[in-house]
Structures are given as C-alpha cells and as structure tokens.
Motif scaffolding. Structure first.
Motif, PDB file in Angstrom:
ATOM      1  N   ALA A  23       0.793  -1.350   0.142  1.00 31.05           N
ATOM      2  CA  ALA A  23       0.193   0.589  -0.286  1.00 31.05           C
ATOM      3  C   ALA A  23       0.665   1.926  -0.340  1.00 31.05           C
ATOM      4  N   VAL A  24       1.567   1.184   1.136  1.00 23.78           N
ATOM      5  CA  VAL A  24       3.345   2.496   0.980  1.00 23.78           C
ATOM      6  C   VAL A  24       3.943   2.933   0.215  1.00 23.78           C
ATOM      7  N   PHE A  25       3.864   1.202  -0.928  1.00 24.20           N
ATOM      8  CA  PHE A  25       4.869   1.692  -2.075  1.00 24.20           C
ATOM      9  C   PHE A  25       3.990   1.991  -3.326  1.00 24.20           C
ATOM     10  N   GLY A  26       2.558   1.473  -3.089  1.00 23.19           N
ATOM     11  CA  GLY A  26       1.693   2.069  -4.819  1.00 23.19           C
ATOM     12  C   GLY A  26       1.841   3.209  -4.311  1.00 23.19           C
ATOM     13  N   ALA A  27       1.462   3.593  -3.313  1.00 26.64           N
ATOM     14  CA  ALA A  27       0.994   4.929  -3.256  1.00 26.64           C
ATOM     15  C   ALA A  27       1.462   5.929  -3.827  1.00 26.64           C
ATOM     16  N   MET A  28       3.175   5.903  -3.462  1.00 23.85           N
ATOM     17  CA  MET A  28       4.273   6.948  -3.340  1.00 23.85           C
ATOM     18  C   MET A  28       4.948   6.212  -4.386  1.00 23.85           C
ATOM     19  N   ASP A  29       4.569   5.303  -6.035  1.00 25.02           N
ATOM     20  CA  ASP A  29       5.171   4.990  -6.674  1.00 25.02           C
ATOM     21  C   ASP A  29       3.735   5.551  -8.012  1.00 25.02           C
ATOM     22  N   LEU A 147       0.678 -16.839   7.293  1.00 25.19           N
ATOM     23  CA  LEU A 147       1.715 -15.779   5.770  1.00 25.19           C
ATOM     24  C   LEU A 147       0.709 -14.679   4.924  1.00 25.19           C
ATOM     25  N   PRO A 148       1.329 -14.068   4.288  1.00 26.97           N
ATOM     26  CA  PRO A 148       0.580 -13.384   3.316  1.00 26.97           C
ATOM     27  C   PRO A 148      -0.173 -13.470   2.514  1.00 26.97           C
ATOM     28  N   SER A 149      -1.184 -12.436   1.763  1.00 27.38           N
ATOM     29  CA  SER A 149      -1.923 -13.396   1.246  1.00 27.38           C
ATOM     30  C   SER A 149      -1.944 -12.240  -0.309  1.00 27.38           C
ATOM     31  N   PRO A 150      -1.920 -13.243  -0.974  1.00 21.09           N
ATOM     32  CA  PRO A 150      -1.040 -12.428  -2.302  1.00 21.09           C
ATOM     33  C   PRO A 150      -2.704 -11.221  -2.932  1.00 21.09           C
ATOM     34  N   LEU A 151      -3.952 -12.168  -2.586  1.00 20.13           N
ATOM     35  CA  LEU A 151      -4.977 -11.054  -3.801  1.00 20.13           C
ATOM     36  C   LEU A 151      -5.063  -9.683  -2.073  1.00 20.13           C
ATOM     37  N   LEU A 152      -4.709  -9.338  -0.806  1.00 19.52           N
ATOM     38  CA  LEU A 152      -4.780  -8.716  -0.020  1.00 19.52           C
ATOM     39  C   LEU A 152      -3.459  -7.417  -0.635  1.00 19.52           C
ATOM     40  N   ALA A 153      -2.274  -8.163  -0.870  1.00 17.14           N
ATOM     41  CA  ALA A 153      -1.163  -7.663  -1.017  1.00 17.14           C
ATOM     42  C   ALA A 153      -1.672  -6.946  -2.738  1.00 17.14           C
ATOM     43  N   ALA A 154      -2.250  -7.814  -3.682  1.00 18.11           N
ATOM     44  CA  ALA A 154      -2.615  -7.075  -4.946  1.00 18.11           C
ATOM     45  C   ALA A 154      -3.178  -6.279  -4.902  1.00 18.11           C
ATOM     46  N   GLY A 155      -4.885  -6.882  -4.159  1.00 16.62           N
ATOM     47  CA  GLY A 155      -5.608  -5.232  -3.681  1.00 16.62           C
ATOM     48  C   GLY A 155      -5.438  -3.945  -3.519  1.00 16.62           C
ATOM     49  N   SER A 156      -4.689  -3.783  -2.286  1.00 18.77           N
ATOM     50  CA  SER A 156      -3.985  -2.899  -1.347  1.00 18.77           C
ATOM     51  C   SER A 156      -2.733  -2.200  -2.907  1.00 18.77           C
ATOM     52  N   SER A 157      -2.566  -2.270  -3.511  1.00 15.07           N
ATOM     53  CA  SER A 157      -0.993  -2.192  -4.051  1.00 15.07           C
ATOM     54  C   SER A 157      -1.781  -1.607  -5.038  1.00 15.07           C
TER      55      SER A 157
END
Length: 235
Positions: A23-29, A147-157
């Motif tokens: 989320a942080v990286f996505g917003a900045m990017d 374990l981290p969720s791929p869907l959560l990471a993709a959606g937040s990104s």
C-alpha cells in the motif's frame, strides 16, 4: 508478580502485515511515476488532451502492473514457504527424535542449559501441529498461521497506486490548463505521504515528508527536462 507484569505489559505494531508495504509503495509509486510521466509529456509541449490521456493510461497501466507484480511475488513467496513447511512436516513424522534434538540444540545455542532445552523442546513439540509451528518459527522464521495473502497485497497495491496516480491528474480532469496545479497538488501529496509513513517508522513526520518530497520532486524535474529535450528533437 502478576500486577508487576501487567503494569509493564505493552503491545507492538504488526510489522509483517501483508498490506502495509504494497500500500505504501503503491501510493508513492503511483504519485511519483504518474506525475513524472505527465511532467515529461508537458515538457514535450503537447496538447491538454494528450496529457490527460497519458495520465489515465499511466494510472491504469501502473495500477494493474503493480497488482499483478505484487500478487505474483507474494504468491510465489507463500508457495515457497508452504513447500518448506511440507518438508518440515514430513521430517517431523519420519524423524521425530532428530527433529527434537535439532530444536533443543537451537535453544542450547541461545544460552539455555542443555537439559532444560531438551525439556522445553519436548513439551513444545508434543503436539504435531504445534511442533510444526515451532520448527517453522525457529528454522524458517515464519508463522504458518500468518502467511501474507496474495489477494490482499494485490488489492492494496492496486488501490494505493491508483489513488496516488490520480492526484496529479485531478487538476487536468477538472479543467486545468497548466502543470502548476498538478505540481502543487503532487508536492503536497508527496509530503503528506512521507509524513503518513512516519507513523509506522522511527522517523519524524517532517523528515519523512521532506525526504519523499525531495525524491519525488527530483524524479519529476528530470523527466520534465527529458521530455523537453526529446520533444524538441522529435518535433
């Protein structure tokens, strides 16, 4: 004793969450890359329609790319961990004595007396699932239940990138004819994003804000200059 323990009890923030980093990286990017892209196009002296189209294309392409990349990355990491966990599960079933001795040795290396280390390891691994969890934590450094969720990471990104990329584009969508409103909004957004990030770091809000402002502003300035040089030669 219980009262003393309760008085000194404290909690920690989740530093392994599956949403914060993307989320942080996505917003900045999103903010930096789309503003820099638009600045480069503006530097090439194109029309407003081309600028808006470039911004929208950058938003869509970047958001989907970020989401796909995060999903693949996190899913691959998760699959690797699960494969290692399966190896550990098989070893616990086939060689329980060796695995017990291995865990006890880990505690010995950390300063626990050998006999006590063996007793602790024996108690912790009495249940097969708990044994897997303990070995995973000690040997792999992971929690099988977290374990981290791929869907959560993709959606937040995706959402974060789109939001960041929309910020410099918004003035043009509302009818602005120059880069200045986008510049002002982007600079405020960069500083704001950096300040928000300081909430989960040890840095002060003004330091994080100024750092992100300097990095993002530099990227946009360089792209603007490149756009002007390329536009002059192409035109």
């Amino acid at each position: 004793m219980a009262a003393t323990a309760e008085a000194y009890a404290h909690t920690h923030r989740d530093v392994n969450g599956g949403w914060l980093r993307p989320a942080v990286f996505g917003a900045m990017d999103g903010l930096v890359s789309n503003f820099a892209l638009m600045a480069g196009v503006v530097g090439g002296h194109v029309g407003q329609q081309a600028i808006v189209l470039t911004g929208l294309a950058g938003l869509a392409a970047g958001a989907f790319s970020m989401a796909a990349g995060e999903y693949t990355s996190v899913a691959s990491q998760r699959e690797l961990v699960q494969a290692e966990l399966e190896i550990e599960r098989i070893e616990l079933r086939r060689n329980p004595a060796e695995e017990l001795a291995e865990l006890a040795q880990l505690y010995v290396e950390r300063g626990v007396e050998p006999r006590l280390a063996f007793e602790v390891a024996q108690q912790l691994t009495a249940d097969p699932e708990r044994a897997l969890e303990v070995h995973a934590r000690e040997e792999l450094g992971v929690d099988p239940a977290d374990l981290p969720s791929p869907l959560l990471a993709a959606g937040s990104s995706f959402a974060a990138f789109a939001l960041g990329a929309l910020l410099p584009l918004l003035p043009y969508l509302l009818g602005a004819g120059t880069l200045l409103p986008s510049l002002g909004l982007a600079l405020v957004g960069l500083f704001g994003c950096g300040a928000v990030v300081s909430r989960v770091t040890a840095r002060s809000w003004w330091y994080s804000g100024l750092r992100q402002l300097a990095l993002g502003g530099s990227a946009a300035a360089v792209t603007f200059l490149l756009g002007g040089l390329i536009g002059a030669h192409v035109g």
